[in-house]
Design a protein around this motif. Structure first.
Motif, PDB file in Angstrom:
ATOM      1  N   ASN A 193      44.979  71.988  50.599  1.00 46.85           N
ATOM      2  CA  ASN A 193      44.348  72.680  49.475  1.00 46.85           C
ATOM      3  C   ASN A 193      43.937  71.715  48.368  1.00 46.85           C
ATOM      4  OD1 ASN A 193      46.851  72.011  48.525  1.00 46.85           O
ATOM      5  ND2 ASN A 193      47.320  74.007  47.650  1.00 46.85           N
ATOM      6  N   TYR A 214      41.410  68.798  46.779  1.00 45.99           N
ATOM      7  CA  TYR A 214      40.059  68.264  46.806  1.00 45.99           C
ATOM      8  C   TYR A 214      40.111  66.747  46.872  1.00 45.99           C
ATOM      9  CZ  TYR A 214      38.505  72.869  45.339  1.00 45.99           C
ATOM     10  OH  TYR A 214      38.248  74.213  45.282  1.00 45.99           O
ATOM     11  N   LYS A 231      38.288  68.780  51.654  1.00 44.67           N
ATOM     12  CA  LYS A 231      39.642  69.196  51.315  1.00 44.67           C
ATOM     13  C   LYS A 231      40.631  68.689  52.352  1.00 44.67           C
ATOM     14  CE  LYS A 231      40.424  73.078  49.206  1.00 44.67           C
ATOM     15  NZ  LYS A 231      40.538  74.517  48.901  1.00 44.67           N
TER      16      LYS A 231
END
Length: 66
Positions: free
Chosen positions: A40, A42, A37
């Motif tokens: 926040n 991915y 990450k």
């Protein structure tokens, strides 16, 4: 090192794997697919995803697709 190697988005990862972006995010939330990450968001590496797919294929073959 290629920037895309270190920063595939969920959309790009889903295109590589052949599934929906939602599925990629759910797998990442469940810690079932290699990811990292940034804040926040991915991110995925192409090499880790390819290895994961190969491992999944082997596991499915060994377990008879169960």
């Amino acid at each position: 090192m290629d920037v895309k190697e270190t920063g595939l988005t969920p959309t790009e990862a889903s295109a590589l794997i052949g599934c929906k972006e939602y599925t990629i995010k759910e797998l990442a939330r469940g810690k079932k697919i290699p990811h990292y990450k940034v804040g926040n968001r991915y991110r995925f590496t192409r090499s880790a995803l390819i290895k994961w797919m190969v491992d999944q294929e082997k596991e499915n073959y060994i377990n008879g697709g169960k």
